[in-house]
Scaffold this motif. Sequence first.
Motif, mmCIF file in Angstrom:
data_model
loop_
_atom_site.group_PDB
_atom_site.id
_atom_site.type_symbol
_atom_site.label_atom_id
_atom_site.label_comp_id
_atom_site.label_asym_id
_atom_site.label_seq_id
_atom_site.Cartn_x
_atom_site.Cartn_y
_atom_site.Cartn_z
ATOM 1 N N ASN A 103 0.854 -1.179 0.000
ATOM 2 C CA ASN A 103 0.000 0.000 0.000
ATOM 3 C C ASN A 103 0.891 1.232 0.000
ATOM 4 O O ASN A 103 2.013 1.196 0.506
ATOM 5 C CB ASN A 103 -0.865 0.036 1.262
ATOM 6 C CG ASN A 103 -2.128 -0.798 1.109
ATOM 7 O OD1 ASN A 103 -2.588 -1.073 0.004
ATOM 8 N ND2 ASN A 103 -2.700 -1.196 2.237
ATOM 9 N N LYS A 186 -4.587 3.549 -6.508
ATOM 10 C CA LYS A 186 -4.800 2.744 -5.291
ATOM 11 C C LYS A 186 -4.456 3.582 -4.058
ATOM 12 O O LYS A 186 -5.141 3.528 -3.037
ATOM 13 C CB LYS A 186 -3.939 1.474 -5.366
ATOM 14 C CG LYS A 186 -3.994 0.608 -4.122
ATOM 15 C CD LYS A 186 -4.378 -0.818 -4.406
ATOM 16 C CE LYS A 186 -4.798 -1.569 -3.172
ATOM 17 N NZ LYS A 186 -3.735 -2.296 -2.524
ATOM 18 N N VAL A 189 -7.354 5.730 -3.077
ATOM 19 C CA VAL A 189 -8.422 4.960 -2.415
ATOM 20 C C VAL A 189 -8.040 4.761 -0.944
ATOM 21 O O VAL A 189 -8.848 4.991 -0.034
ATOM 22 C CB VAL A 189 -8.625 3.596 -3.118
ATOM 23 C CG1 VAL A 189 -9.504 2.681 -2.282
ATOM 24 C CG2 VAL A 189 -9.219 3.796 -4.505
ATOM 25 N N ASN A 190 -6.805 4.389 -0.713
ATOM 26 C CA ASN A 190 -6.342 4.178 0.666
ATOM 27 C C ASN A 190 -6.292 5.501 1.449
ATOM 28 O O ASN A 190 -6.583 5.527 2.644
ATOM 29 C CB ASN A 190 -4.977 3.493 0.684
ATOM 30 C CG ASN A 190 -5.029 2.061 0.178
ATOM 31 O OD1 ASN A 190 -4.248 1.659 -0.662
ATOM 32 N ND2 ASN A 190 -5.977 1.274 0.664
ATOM 33 N N ILE A 193 -9.944 6.066 2.474
ATOM 34 C CA ILE A 193 -10.642 5.093 3.324
ATOM 35 C C ILE A 193 -9.884 4.749 4.615
ATOM 36 O O ILE A 193 -10.480 4.734 5.708
ATOM 37 C CB ILE A 193 -10.914 3.774 2.537
ATOM 38 C CG1 ILE A 193 -11.841 4.062 1.340
ATOM 39 C CG2 ILE A 193 -11.512 2.712 3.456
ATOM 40 C CD1 ILE A 193 -12.148 2.852 0.474
ATOM 41 N N ASN A 194 -8.587 4.463 4.507
ATOM 42 C CA ASN A 194 -7.918 3.795 5.626
ATOM 43 C C ASN A 194 -7.876 4.617 6.909
ATOM 44 O O ASN A 194 -8.287 4.143 7.978
ATOM 45 C CB ASN A 194 -6.514 3.347 5.205
ATOM 46 C CG ASN A 194 -6.565 2.226 4.172
ATOM 47 O OD1 ASN A 194 -7.482 2.173 3.363
ATOM 48 N ND2 ASN A 194 -5.591 1.346 4.180
ATOM 49 N N ASN A 204 -15.732 0.045 6.048
ATOM 50 C CA ASN A 204 -15.543 0.933 4.892
ATOM 51 C C ASN A 204 -16.852 1.569 4.409
ATOM 52 O O ASN A 204 -16.880 2.741 4.040
ATOM 53 C CB ASN A 204 -14.904 0.162 3.731
ATOM 54 C CG ASN A 204 -13.521 -0.355 4.084
ATOM 55 O OD1 ASN A 204 -12.963 0.011 5.107
ATOM 56 N ND2 ASN A 204 -12.965 -1.212 3.241
ATOM 57 N N VAL A 245 -15.205 1.580 -4.143
ATOM 58 C CA VAL A 245 -14.526 0.608 -3.262
ATOM 59 C C VAL A 245 -15.267 0.540 -1.919
ATOM 60 O O VAL A 245 -15.433 -0.541 -1.344
ATOM 61 C CB VAL A 245 -13.028 0.961 -3.081
ATOM 62 C CG1 VAL A 245 -12.374 0.069 -2.029
ATOM 63 C CG2 VAL A 245 -12.281 0.826 -4.403
ATOM 64 N N ASN A 252 -16.064 -4.561 5.047
ATOM 65 C CA ASN A 252 -14.634 -4.779 5.381
ATOM 66 C C ASN A 252 -14.163 -3.849 6.490
ATOM 67 O O ASN A 252 -14.536 -2.685 6.526
ATOM 68 C CB ASN A 252 -13.759 -4.407 4.178
ATOM 69 C CG ASN A 252 -13.483 -5.575 3.296
ATOM 70 O OD1 ASN A 252 -14.299 -6.472 3.202
ATOM 71 N ND2 ASN A 252 -12.331 -5.545 2.632
ATOM 72 N N SER A 254 -10.931 -1.964 7.323
ATOM 73 C CA SER A 254 -9.723 -1.610 6.553
ATOM 74 C C SER A 254 -8.473 -2.125 7.268
ATOM 75 O O SER A 254 -8.487 -2.355 8.485
ATOM 76 C CB SER A 254 -9.625 -0.097 6.375
ATOM 77 O OG SER A 254 -9.207 0.492 7.585
ATOM 78 N N SER A 255 -7.405 -2.263 6.508
ATOM 79 C CA SER A 255 -6.162 -2.780 7.107
ATOM 80 C C SER A 255 -5.677 -1.839 8.222
ATOM 81 O O SER A 255 -5.123 -2.296 9.225
ATOM 82 C CB SER A 255 -5.094 -2.967 6.043
ATOM 83 O OG SER A 255 -4.910 -1.771 5.323
HETATM 84 O O1 KPL Z 1 -6.848 -1.669 0.610
HETATM 85 C C1 KPL Z 1 -7.660 -1.546 1.503
HETATM 86 C C2 KPL Z 1 -7.163 -1.651 2.883
HETATM 87 O O2 KPL Z 1 -7.947 -1.884 3.799
HETATM 88 O O3 KPL Z 1 -5.933 -1.516 3.050
HETATM 89 C C3 KPL Z 1 -9.095 -1.216 1.164
HETATM 90 C C4 KPL Z 1 -9.240 -1.099 -0.342
HETATM 91 C C5 KPL Z 1 -9.480 0.098 1.799
HETATM 92 C C6 KPL Z 1 -10.060 -2.285 1.554
HETATM 93 O O4 KPL Z 1 -10.293 -2.381 2.913
#
Ligand code: KPL
Length: 302
Positions: A103, A186, A189-190, A193-194, A204, A245, A252, A254-255
């Motif tokens: 990531n 990518k 997106v992170n 969201i993350n 998410n 996403v 989910n 997120s990580s």
């Molecule tokens: O890559 C992700 C992560 O959690 O690191 C996403 C796309 C946000 C999915 O949870």
Amino acid sequence: MKIAVIGPGALGSLFAAGISRAADHDLWLLDHNAQRAARLDNKLLLNENGRELVCPMRITADARDIGPVDLVLLCVKSADVADALALAQPLLEANTLLIPFQNGIRHLDVLHDLPFHVAIGVTAQGATLLAPGHVRHGGSGLTRINFLKPQSDRALKKLNTAVHLLNSCSFKTEISPNILSHVWAKLLVNVGINALTAILNCPNGDLLKEPARTRMVAAVREGAAVAKAMGIELPTDPVAMTQQVCRDTAANISSMLQDVRRGKKTEIEAINGALTAEAGKLNVPVPVNEELVRQVKELTNP
Ligand code: KPL
């Protein structure tokens, strides 16, 4: 083909398990943790479509057991890339192709001018580590790989072989002409969201509700402004992609939120932190991302 996967996390375990189930390759999994490597007992368990599959491979913490390989899939966290490369020295010779899957963008700083071939990987494969050695394949997405700079015919041949291998293991993979634009897509997106899911302690999908949505969109727009200032053309509208996403991975965790919940170091520096650093060099204002970085650091260093 002699292949080593480095890192028995979710993605590394998924790749290793998938490769072990396909053709007859000389497959190794390298774990820096010797006790865990021994406990894994030369196999992983893959949960796929509700079935549990035993996937045999050789697992070690000593790269000298493995020796030089044709292909390395580097699946450790961004902050661990330099240490993993040091541990993996016995695997790497001039003709080895290494494909890192991390990531963020920080890992790119340590992956140039190395005495072996390095292509960059970006994957939309979904994987969850249920327990050490036990991975669930959450969903299949496209894997994109390519070199950042023009390469010799020999290196391109290696890349084609790796693409063929991954496709033969049911990991849909293509060589993408502009891999950096996909790394940034990518990243954004992170970026959206993350950190926010970690701060709000939510899945998410909750980011699609106000007031979180406005903050997520603002963070992604700042990221897009930085990409533009750097001359990076994004393959698609980053706000629409991030919201998609969120919908696709609504349940989910997120990580980054998983890391916060486990008290582990997060990837904030590789994601929003790296973005604010690039923004600083170009005088692009990124106040929303600076605040996200500050808040995540506060969560992890109370
Ligand atoms: O890559 C992700 C992560 O959690 O690191 C996403 C796309 C946000 C999915 O949870």
